[in-house]
Write an enzyme that holds these catalytic residues in place. Structure first.
Site, short mmCIF file in Angstrom:
data_model
loop_
_atom_site.label_atom_id
_atom_site.label_comp_id
_atom_site.label_asym_id
_atom_site.label_seq_id
_atom_site.Cartn_x
_atom_site.Cartn_y
_atom_site.Cartn_z
N HIS A 1 0.83 -1.21 0.00
CA HIS A 1 0.00 0.00 0.00
C HIS A 1 0.87 1.27 0.00
CE1 HIS A 1 -3.34 -2.55 2.15
NE2 HIS A 1 -3.26 -2.82 0.86
N HIS B 1 -7.27 -0.49 3.62
CA HIS B 1 -6.72 -0.73 2.29
C HIS B 1 -7.18 0.42 1.39
CE1 HIS B 1 -5.93 -5.21 3.08
NE2 HIS B 1 -6.45 -4.72 4.18
N GLN C 1 -7.94 1.08 -2.00
CA GLN C 1 -8.58 1.25 -3.31
C GLN C 1 -9.92 1.99 -3.25
OE1 GLN C 1 -9.95 -1.99 -5.67
NE2 GLN C 1 -10.73 -3.20 -3.99
#
Ligand SMILES: Cc1cc2nc3c(=O)[nH]c(=O)nc-3n(C[C@H](O)[C@H](O)[C@H](O)COP(=O)(O)OP(=O)(O)OC[C@H]3O[C@@H](n4cnc5c(N)ncnc54)[C@H](O)[C@@H]3O)c2cc1C
Length: 581
Positions: free
Chosen positions: A531, A574, A576
């Protein structure tokens, strides 16, 4: 799709460099205005094959889909080079990722204002993420595995199809039992702005077909037949070209790119948006003359805009894996190492879209420091950290506000400092009893203090950038101290409740090891959590910012950055969904 020569002759209002997660989403939305023409330059090719579409296939392990970028040797981690996979295909890293579609916390986003960033509060981000999402409620089976079922947290009419997986490994429910026994609550509303607890994630998956929903099929395919959007694949942008305006700001007038050994230039009328991801956006800015003038001089690149923050502030979620042997028989992804088994599961998937390959891992744990560090230990770690933070290089640093925010987060029970994932496989299978079944617990620091950099190494885009993740190089050695406590907490997980009952043996590291031995293990095992962010940070210019709060690069009238590199400080999640938003 266009040829390289045709593309260069078009008149675009907007050129987006990088047809990845963020770039294709942006291109698709800009093209809804029929009066503007949008061009996208993407280095990878379109590859809509099973490696991408089948959730349980791991295209990230295939060098053909990846940029194969590695860090320079990391001195605090036994001089190891670490690979950080990034998608080199249309769709970028959204074509490779594990599809967890989740959010950070309300507290983290609202604190961005303390860094001097206005207009990016939780309410704004959360609404944007919802507008990107086309959520379907989980199945009954998913609900039995504690999947989020709170419709109001999700968007229904967006682009990226999301739902919970329909297949679960038999270790999932024991993992819930164990975490609950350790005092971690089951959170079935993790997208609400409070993501603390253990939960089964919503994935970017199409519930009708059980295939990956990613920026290519979610965004681009909807608009690909519009006459006002043109995508050029297999072409690598090499710089943005500017002209001086009557103000001191520069105006982007064209983009240069390479394809098939030739160099082309395409003009732009309104704006250029760089969307090449946290590992390549800084390189492209530097090749365009934007960055630290000393570094640009060394590379023989004429400096156009003095922005020393370009390529700095690299952050990631450092992770450590730990392996255990299971009692009894279980289906795990290590079974896919057998060609026959893998073929059977692929046939099952092709026929019925069910089974192991219809899913990846499914369950995540996010906890604050007080959940895995005792008060005494915390006091001693904070006192060492606070001494280190008094040093003049930190007190006088342009990143000072950032340190203050991160320090406060360490003691905030609403902010995740650690993510824990149970993987139904063991990375060190070679050194374990191969007849037995295994799992791994991995711990990920959510707010590591190390700050690395990414910079161009020459004036050519064809040379990979230098990536220094500064792994474990942190004030007061705080990242190592946090990981040491995290590893000890993982031992507790492996010994407690239903998962503990299933654990035959903890393989590596061993609970009996001394702190020195455990730290050696961490140095030899710690890796990228996949990440990377921060290398073109949205911060005030005086705080080493690269873009303002409208993502415009300082010193330009019409160049923006939109990708993971603009995130100024890491989120305990996360990335996205935030990037789509
Ligand atoms: C294996 C793996 C698992 C992950 N799992 C998750 C997960 O479960 N959930 C989650 O939220 N996140 C996950 N991530 C992270 C997430 O996918 C990324 O943070 C996100 O996709 C980054 O988006 P981006 O737009 O910044 O860059 P990208 O999506 O990487 O897009 C950049 C694009 O630019 C292109 N490009 C680069 N240089 C040039 C150039 N010079 N010219 C033209 N094109 C160029 C690239 O080919 C790429 O298509 C994972 C990542 C990986 C690799």
């Amino acid at each position: 799709m266009a040829s390289a020569a045709d593309f260069s002759e078009q008149n675009f209002d907007y050129i987006i460099i990088g047809g990845g997660t963020t770039g294709l989403a942006l291109a698709s939305i800009l093209s809804t205005n029929a009066s503007v023409r949008v061009g996208v330059i993407e280095a990878g090719l379109r590859k809509d094959d099973e490696m991408i579409l089948v959730p349980g296939q791991s295209s990230s392990l295939d060098p053909e889909y990846d940029w194969n970028l590695v860090t320079k040797p990391q001195p605090f981690a036994q001089n190891r080079k670490m690979s950080i996979p990034r998608g080199k295909v249309l769709g970028g890293s959204s074509a490779l990722n594990y599809m967890a579609y989740c959010r950070g916390s309300e507290l983290e986003h609202n604190d961005w204002e303390k860094l001097g960033i206005k207009g990016w509060s939780w309410d704004t981000i959360s609404d944007a993420i919802k507008s990107a999402e086309a959520w379907s409620p989980p199945t009954r089976h998913a609900k039995e595995h504690h999947a989020d079922n709170v419709a109001e947290n999700h968007g229904r009419y967006g682009y990226v199809k999301t739902t919970a997986y329909s297949y679960y490994y038999d270790l999932v429910l024991p993992f819930f039992d164990t975490m609950n026994k350790l005092g971690v609550v089951t959170n079935q509303s993790e997208a609400s702005g409070d993501n603390i607890g253990i939960w089964t994630y919503t994935a970017s998956i199409d519930p009708q077909t059980n295939t990956r929903s990613y920026s290519t099929n979610a965004y681009y395919d909807r608009v690909s037949n519009r006459p006002n959007i043109v995508v050029l694949t297999g072409a690598q942008a090499s710089k943005v070209i500017f002209r001086q305006t009557s103000s001191s700001d520069l105006q982007a007038t064209a983009v240069e790119y390479h394809k098939g050994g030739r160099t082309y230039k395409v003009p732009v009328r309104r704006e250029v948006i760089i969307s090449t991801g946290a590992l390549q956006t800084p390189q492209l800015l530097e090749l365009s003359g934007i960055g630290n003038p000393d570094l640009l001089r060394r590379l023989n690149i004429p400096a156009q805009i003095d922005l020393p923050g370009v390529g700095e502030n690299f952050q990631d979620h450092p992770r450590v894996y730990m392996g255990a042997e299971l009692k009894g028989s279980h289906e795990t992804t290590d079974d896919l190492n057998s060609e026959t088994f893998a073929q059977q599961r692929l046939e099952q998937y092709r026929l019925s879209r069910t089974g192991m390959l219809s899913s990846t891992l499914s369950t995540l744990v996010f906890i604050p420091s007080s959940s895995f560090i005792t008060p005494d230990k915390m006091r001693s770690m904070l006192s060492t950290l606070d001494e280190a933070l008094k040093l003049p290089q930190i007190q006088n640093s342009p990143w000072k506000k950032w340190y203050d925010v991160q320090r406060a987060w360490l003691e905030n029970d609403g902010i995740a400092q650690l993510e824990v994932i149970l993987f139904p496989f063991y990375t060190h299978l070679g050194c374990a009893n191969e007849k037995a079944k295994h799992y791994a617990i991995s711990v990920f620091l959510q707010h590591a203090w190390s700050r690395g950099h990414v910079h161009a190494t020459s004036s050519s885009v064809l040379d990979s950038p230098e990536i220094d993740s500064a792994m474990l190089d942190s004030p007061g050695n705080i990242d190592m101290m946090l990981l040491l406590e995290a590893v000890k907490y993982a031992f507790k997980i492996m010994k407690t409740g239903a998962l503990g009952d299933l654990t035959a043996e903890i393989i590596e590291p061993k609970p009996s090891w001394s702190d020195e031995q455990l730290m050696d293990y961490i140095r030899s095992n710690v890796d990228s959590g996949l990440h990377p962010i921060g290398t073109a940070s949205m911060l005030p210019r005086s705080a080493n910012g690269v873009v303002d709060n409208e993502l415009k690069v300082y010193g330009t009238t019409n160049l923006r950055v939109a990708d993971a590199s603009i995130l100024p400080i890491h989120l305990g999640t996360h990335p996205q969904a935030t990037l789509y938003g």
